[in-house]
Design a protein around this motif. Structure first.
Motif, mmCIF file in Angstrom:
data_model
loop_
_atom_site.group_PDB
_atom_site.id
_atom_site.type_symbol
_atom_site.label_atom_id
_atom_site.label_comp_id
_atom_site.label_asym_id
_atom_site.label_seq_id
_atom_site.Cartn_x
_atom_site.Cartn_y
_atom_site.Cartn_z
ATOM 1 N N CYS A 31 -3.665 -0.996 -7.208
ATOM 2 C CA CYS A 31 -2.847 -1.911 -6.403
ATOM 3 C C CYS A 31 -2.869 -1.507 -4.933
ATOM 4 O O CYS A 31 -2.958 -2.363 -4.040
ATOM 5 C CB CYS A 31 -1.412 -1.934 -6.927
ATOM 6 S SG CYS A 31 -1.218 -2.766 -8.525
ATOM 7 N N GLY A 32 -2.782 -0.201 -4.670
ATOM 8 C CA GLY A 32 -2.799 0.285 -3.292
ATOM 9 C C GLY A 32 -4.120 0.008 -2.607
ATOM 10 O O GLY A 32 -4.155 -0.489 -1.470
ATOM 11 N N TRP A 33 -5.221 0.305 -3.291
ATOM 12 C CA TRP A 33 -6.536 0.075 -2.709
ATOM 13 C C TRP A 33 -6.810 -1.416 -2.531
ATOM 14 O O TRP A 33 -7.382 -1.836 -1.520
ATOM 15 C CB TRP A 33 -7.607 0.710 -3.584
ATOM 16 C CG TRP A 33 -9.007 0.530 -3.077
ATOM 17 C CD1 TRP A 33 -10.004 -0.235 -3.627
ATOM 18 C CD2 TRP A 33 -9.573 1.109 -1.887
ATOM 19 N NE1 TRP A 33 -11.148 -0.164 -2.867
ATOM 20 C CE2 TRP A 33 -10.910 0.646 -1.795
ATOM 21 C CE3 TRP A 33 -9.076 1.957 -0.908
ATOM 22 C CZ2 TRP A 33 -11.749 1.032 -0.745
ATOM 23 C CZ3 TRP A 33 -9.918 2.334 0.145
ATOM 24 C CH2 TRP A 33 -11.233 1.870 0.203
ATOM 25 N N THR A 86 -7.709 -3.228 -12.817
ATOM 26 C CA THR A 86 -6.666 -3.586 -11.851
ATOM 27 C C THR A 86 -7.273 -4.236 -10.624
ATOM 28 O O THR A 86 -6.777 -5.260 -10.134
ATOM 29 C CB THR A 86 -5.867 -2.343 -11.440
ATOM 30 O OG1 THR A 86 -5.277 -1.738 -12.594
ATOM 31 C CG2 THR A 86 -4.763 -2.706 -10.454
ATOM 32 N N LEU A 87 -8.352 -3.665 -10.134
ATOM 33 C CA LEU A 87 -9.015 -4.202 -8.949
ATOM 34 C C LEU A 87 -9.654 -5.566 -9.234
ATOM 35 O O LEU A 87 -9.502 -6.511 -8.457
ATOM 36 C CB LEU A 87 -10.077 -3.218 -8.462
ATOM 37 C CG LEU A 87 -9.544 -1.894 -7.915
ATOM 38 C CD1 LEU A 87 -10.673 -0.880 -7.770
ATOM 39 C CD2 LEU A 87 -8.838 -2.099 -6.582
ATOM 40 N N MET A 123 0.825 -1.204 0.000
ATOM 41 C CA MET A 123 0.000 0.000 0.000
ATOM 42 C C MET A 123 0.861 1.256 0.000
ATOM 43 O O MET A 123 0.614 2.190 -0.758
ATOM 44 C CB MET A 123 -0.927 -0.016 1.215
ATOM 45 C CG MET A 123 -1.901 1.162 1.284
ATOM 46 S SD MET A 123 -1.211 2.602 2.160
ATOM 47 C CE MET A 123 -1.122 1.938 3.827
ATOM 48 N N LEU A 124 1.884 1.264 0.840
ATOM 49 C CA LEU A 124 2.766 2.427 0.914
ATOM 50 C C LEU A 124 3.552 2.621 -0.378
ATOM 51 O O LEU A 124 3.735 3.760 -0.846
ATOM 52 C CB LEU A 124 3.726 2.276 2.102
ATOM 53 C CG LEU A 124 3.088 2.332 3.491
ATOM 54 C CD1 LEU A 124 4.127 2.051 4.565
ATOM 55 C CD2 LEU A 124 2.436 3.695 3.719
ATOM 56 N N PHE A 125 4.014 1.515 -0.959
ATOM 57 C CA PHE A 125 4.754 1.617 -2.215
ATOM 58 C C PHE A 125 3.860 2.142 -3.333
ATOM 59 O O PHE A 125 4.259 3.004 -4.111
ATOM 60 C CB PHE A 125 5.326 0.256 -2.602
ATOM 61 C CG PHE A 125 6.066 0.258 -3.915
ATOM 62 C CD1 PHE A 125 7.314 0.849 -4.022
ATOM 63 C CD2 PHE A 125 5.506 -0.317 -5.051
ATOM 64 C CE1 PHE A 125 7.995 0.868 -5.233
ATOM 65 C CE2 PHE A 125 6.174 -0.301 -6.263
ATOM 66 C CZ PHE A 125 7.424 0.294 -6.352
ATOM 67 N N ALA A 126 2.638 1.627 -3.406
ATOM 68 C CA ALA A 126 1.696 2.087 -4.432
ATOM 69 C C ALA A 126 1.360 3.562 -4.246
ATOM 70 O O ALA A 126 1.265 4.315 -5.223
ATOM 71 C CB ALA A 126 0.423 1.242 -4.379
ATOM 72 N N ALA A 127 1.185 3.973 -2.996
ATOM 73 C CA ALA A 127 0.894 5.380 -2.715
ATOM 74 C C ALA A 127 2.065 6.271 -3.119
ATOM 75 O O ALA A 127 1.875 7.375 -3.651
ATOM 76 C CB ALA A 127 0.581 5.560 -1.232
ATOM 77 N N LEU A 174 -0.891 4.648 -15.740
ATOM 78 C CA LEU A 174 0.077 4.212 -14.733
ATOM 79 C C LEU A 174 -0.388 4.582 -13.330
ATOM 80 O O LEU A 174 -0.259 3.781 -12.390
ATOM 81 C CB LEU A 174 1.443 4.828 -15.025
ATOM 82 C CG LEU A 174 2.120 4.395 -16.325
ATOM 83 C CD1 LEU A 174 3.453 5.114 -16.494
ATOM 84 C CD2 LEU A 174 2.327 2.885 -16.355
ATOM 85 N N ALA A 175 -0.931 5.786 -13.183
ATOM 86 C CA ALA A 175 -1.434 6.210 -11.874
ATOM 87 C C ALA A 175 -2.608 5.353 -11.442
ATOM 88 O O ALA A 175 -2.755 5.023 -10.260
ATOM 89 C CB ALA A 175 -1.839 7.683 -11.921
ATOM 90 N N ALA A 176 -3.461 4.977 -12.395
ATOM 91 C CA ALA A 176 -4.616 4.132 -12.082
ATOM 92 C C ALA A 176 -4.172 2.751 -11.606
ATOM 93 O O ALA A 176 -4.774 2.182 -10.687
ATOM 94 C CB ALA A 176 -5.512 4.008 -13.305
ATOM 95 N N ILE A 177 -3.136 2.207 -12.223
ATOM 96 C CA ILE A 177 -2.620 0.900 -11.802
ATOM 97 C C ILE A 177 -2.077 0.987 -10.374
ATOM 98 O O ILE A 177 -2.345 0.117 -9.536
ATOM 99 C CB ILE A 177 -1.532 0.410 -12.768
ATOM 100 C CG1 ILE A 177 -2.147 0.116 -14.149
ATOM 101 C CG2 ILE A 177 -0.839 -0.832 -12.210
ATOM 102 C CD1 ILE A 177 -1.130 -0.246 -15.209
ATOM 103 N N ALA A 178 -1.323 2.053 -10.085
ATOM 104 C CA ALA A 178 -0.787 2.248 -8.734
ATOM 105 C C ALA A 178 -1.922 2.425 -7.728
ATOM 106 O O ALA A 178 -1.902 1.845 -6.638
ATOM 107 C CB ALA A 178 0.139 3.454 -8.709
ATOM 108 N N GLU A 179 -2.909 3.228 -8.104
ATOM 109 C CA GLU A 179 -4.073 3.436 -7.242
ATOM 110 C C GLU A 179 -4.798 2.123 -6.973
ATOM 111 O O GLU A 179 -5.144 1.820 -5.822
ATOM 112 C CB GLU A 179 -5.024 4.435 -7.909
ATOM 113 C CG GLU A 179 -6.338 4.617 -7.183
ATOM 114 C CD GLU A 179 -7.411 5.232 -8.066
ATOM 115 O OE1 GLU A 179 -8.576 5.304 -7.621
ATOM 116 O OE2 GLU A 179 -7.094 5.652 -9.210
#
Length: 237
Positions: free
Chosen positions: A214-216, A157-158, A33-37, A207-212
């Motif tokens: 993964c974090g969520w 992603t989700l 979560m922290l890495f994705a954020a 790319l931001a959506a993938i990170a978002e």
């Protein structure tokens, strides 16, 4: 170390123990979560400050648009429409029914929290950043909503991430697990590609959506797993 700092050692050992309520799964989930954020924050900062990556965004959008072909456009349209709000609702419902029939109540809970919750979070982020969509002379698809982050990509992603997590937990072979994760990545990549190719999203939106996502997803799966472990622990007391 163990004799000098017994409380620290006990705390660290508990965080790295697979069977603990707040054990290894919790530590890995928080780390992801922290890495994705961190990744999302870095991309968002680059976009807001119009750094060099936004030049790549514009160039790539025009590159795709200039090389569009009817056959590939049709394929990308199919992929993108299959993952719109209606498509995701249908697929999420179908997966939810599967989990219900399999009596996988915690996976069902994770699904209900992650996909709808993540899509709602994405709408909030869109209104926070208010980034305009790519502007092209001959757009293949035109939308008037905000661009950053990509809603289709975060939903994919989700959804595929949750399926991959479930299947990985069902398999004991590392080769099978690798193929499962690879398949999920391919599906997410195709959805992201369709959004860029059709000219409705930039690379950084995807790319931001993938990170978002993964974090969520890390938050949701970690939270549900912790709930399951806590209930199991109380049942044995």
């Amino acid at each position: 170390m163990k004799e000098i700092y017994p409380r620290v050692h006990k705390f660290v050992a508990a965080r790295l123990t697979p069977g603990e309520e707040l054990g290894l799964h919790f530590t890995v989930g928080i780390a992801l979560m922290l890495f994705a954020a961190w990744v999302f924050g870095g991309i968002a900062e680059e976009v807001v400050e119009a750094e060099e990556i936004t030049l790549l965004d514009d160039w790539l959008a025009r590159w795709f648009n200039a090389r569009a072909t009817p056959a590939f456009t049709q394929a990308m349209m199919y992929i993108t429409h299959a993952h719109n709000t209606a498509g995701m609702l249908i697929m999420t419902t179908a997966l939810g029914v599967y989990f219900y029939l399999r009596k996988a109540q915690y996976w069902l809970l994770a699904l209900l929290v992650s996909v709808p919750g993540g899509m709602l979070l994405n709408v909030i982020l869109k209104h926070i950043f208010q980034r305009a969509r790519p502007s092209l002379e001959n757009p293949l698809l035109t939308l008037t909503t905000y661009s950053f982050p990509s809603g289709h990509t975060v939903a994919a992603t989700l959804f595929y991430g949750l399926i991959a997590a479930y299947l990985v937990c069902q398999s004991s072979r590392w080769k099978t697990r690798f193929l499962i994760v690879l398949g999920a990545c391919v599906m997410v990549g195709l959805v992201g590609l369709s959004r860029m190719y059709l000219g409705v999203h930039y690379l950084t939106d995807v790319l931001a959506a993938i990170a978002e996502g993964c974090g969520w997803l890390a938050i949701c799966i970690t939270g549900v797993s912790t709930l399951r472990r806590r209930r199991a622990a109380r049942a044995t007391r």
